[in-house]
Write a protein that holds these residues in place. Structure first.
Motif, short mmCIF file in Angstrom:
data_model
loop_
_atom_site.label_atom_id
_atom_site.label_comp_id
_atom_site.label_asym_id
_atom_site.label_seq_id
_atom_site.Cartn_x
_atom_site.Cartn_y
_atom_site.Cartn_z
N VAL A 1 -50.31 -1.87 49.38
CA VAL A 1 -49.15 -1.10 48.70
C VAL A 1 -48.12 -2.59 48.47
O VAL A 1 -48.03 -3.43 49.33
N THR A 2 -47.05 -2.31 47.43
CA THR A 2 -46.11 -3.12 47.26
C THR A 2 -44.98 -2.28 47.12
O THR A 2 -44.84 -1.42 46.30
N VAL A 3 -43.78 -2.81 47.86
CA VAL A 3 -42.64 -2.16 47.67
C VAL A 3 -41.70 -3.13 47.33
O VAL A 3 -41.51 -4.37 47.58
N ILE A 4 -40.70 -2.49 46.40
CA ILE A 4 -39.62 -3.38 45.80
C ILE A 4 -38.13 -2.94 46.39
O ILE A 4 -38.00 -1.64 46.10
N ARG A 5 -37.70 -3.77 46.89
CA ARG A 5 -36.22 -3.49 47.43
C ARG A 5 -35.30 -4.35 46.90
O ARG A 5 -35.49 -5.80 47.26
N ASP A 6 -34.06 -4.08 46.47
CA ASP A 6 -33.14 -5.07 45.72
C ASP A 6 -33.84 -5.92 44.88
O ASP A 6 -33.10 -7.30 44.68
N GLY A 7 -34.85 -5.88 44.04
CA GLY A 7 -35.27 -6.59 43.14
C GLY A 7 -36.48 -7.45 43.54
O GLY A 7 -37.10 -8.39 42.91
N TRP A 8 -36.71 -7.59 45.11
CA TRP A 8 -37.74 -8.24 45.83
C TRP A 8 -38.98 -7.64 46.25
O TRP A 8 -38.74 -6.43 46.78
N HIS A 9 -40.13 -8.19 45.97
CA HIS A 9 -41.39 -7.55 46.41
C HIS A 9 -41.70 -7.99 47.82
O HIS A 9 -41.70 -9.04 48.25
N GLY A 10 -42.46 -7.05 48.64
CA GLY A 10 -43.35 -7.03 49.68
C GLY A 10 -44.70 -6.54 49.50
O GLY A 10 -44.81 -5.30 49.23
N ASP A 11 -45.71 -7.24 49.72
CA ASP A 11 -47.01 -6.84 49.27
C ASP A 11 -47.87 -6.96 50.68
O ASP A 11 -48.06 -8.23 51.10
N THR A 12 -48.73 -6.05 50.91
CA THR A 12 -49.53 -6.33 52.04
C THR A 12 -50.66 -5.13 51.80
O THR A 12 -50.69 -4.06 51.27
#
Length: 255
Positions: free
Chosen positions: A98-109
């Protein structure tokens, strides 16, 4: 390769996006069980990201990808598309990415899940893949090289009788989902780009119980082992710090 160095303020935004992505994987633990479809897991993740986290599921629409999650079961290496016809059964292993975008930035795990009781081989493959990822991450510090990461992963995988997938690798990440550098999960120690403080990238080895060769299915996304052997993958987003690294996607009850 042109690698973007992130500022402390930008890293803080990535840390928050990474926290949200890890939260989704933790949320799914109780739902991964025999009889559940991968489509249902995708719905749970999508609703949580959009309605609870007030964030954006990065995969939806990315290069035409239709879902929130990648759900890769058994011999699927990566990019398995959630489906109402794919019902999990006892003994399956599944990677959820899953990858989540918050305030234009990605978190991928991503992480592996056992569905019911896995085989001895499946458990050993999953555990070894986690260990290989962590050994690769342990190499990350200023002055180390990308080859140090790949070498540590390859050595641990092959010493345990497993093979490393070559065609797919880790990647730089930030405001762009996939950017430089490419992070190979095999290689020679001391080779490749030197790491610098502020670099952000994923480490996400894919190990096969059989041979490393892959095959892309006609849907254009799903990648499977050519010999139909089991495959496993784990993934974290990493930032290079002053004297080492920080995992930006720590799981509450995992590595």
């Amino acid at each position: 390769m042109h690698v973007k160095i992130k500022t402390p303020e930008q890293i803080a935004k990535m840390r928050e996006a990474g926290r949200l992505a890890a939260e989704v994987l933790e949320l799914l633990v109780e739902h991964v069980k025999p009889g559940v479809t991968t489509e249902e897991l995708d719905r749970i993740a999508h609703d949580h990201i959009v309605h609870v986290q007030k964030a954006v599921p990065a995969n939806v629409g990315y290069k035409g990808y239709p879902k929130t999650l990648c759900t890769s079961v058994n011999h699927v290496i990566c990019h398995g598309i959630p489906s109402s016809t794919k019902v999990l059964k006892d003994g399956d292993i599944v990677n959820i990415d899953v990858t989540v975008i918050r305030d234009g930035w990605h978190g991928d795990t991503s992480r592996m899940y056992f569905v019911g009781q896995p085989s001895v081989l499946a458990r050993r493959l999953v555990d070894t893949t986690l260990e290989a990822m962590l050994r690769g991450i342990a190499q990350v510090r200023p002055g180390a090289t990308l080859g140090d990461i790949g070498h540590a992963i390859q050595r641990h995988a092959e010493s345990n009788g497993f093979s490393v997938v070559r065609e797919y690798c880790g990647h730089g990440i930030g405001q762009i989902y996939h950017e430089d550098p490419q992070v190979l999960h095999y290689g020679q120690a001391g080779s490749g780009m030197r790491l610098e403080k502020g670099m952000t990238f994923t480490v996400e080895p894919m190990l096969n119980a059989g041979k490393p060769q892959t095959r892309l299915l006609p849907d254009g996304w799903t990648v499977v082992t050519r010999d139909h052997s089991l495959s496993a993958q784990w993934e974290h987003t990493i930032v290079v710090t002053d004297d080492g690294h920080e995992i930006l996607t720590p799981w509450p009850q995992a590595a």
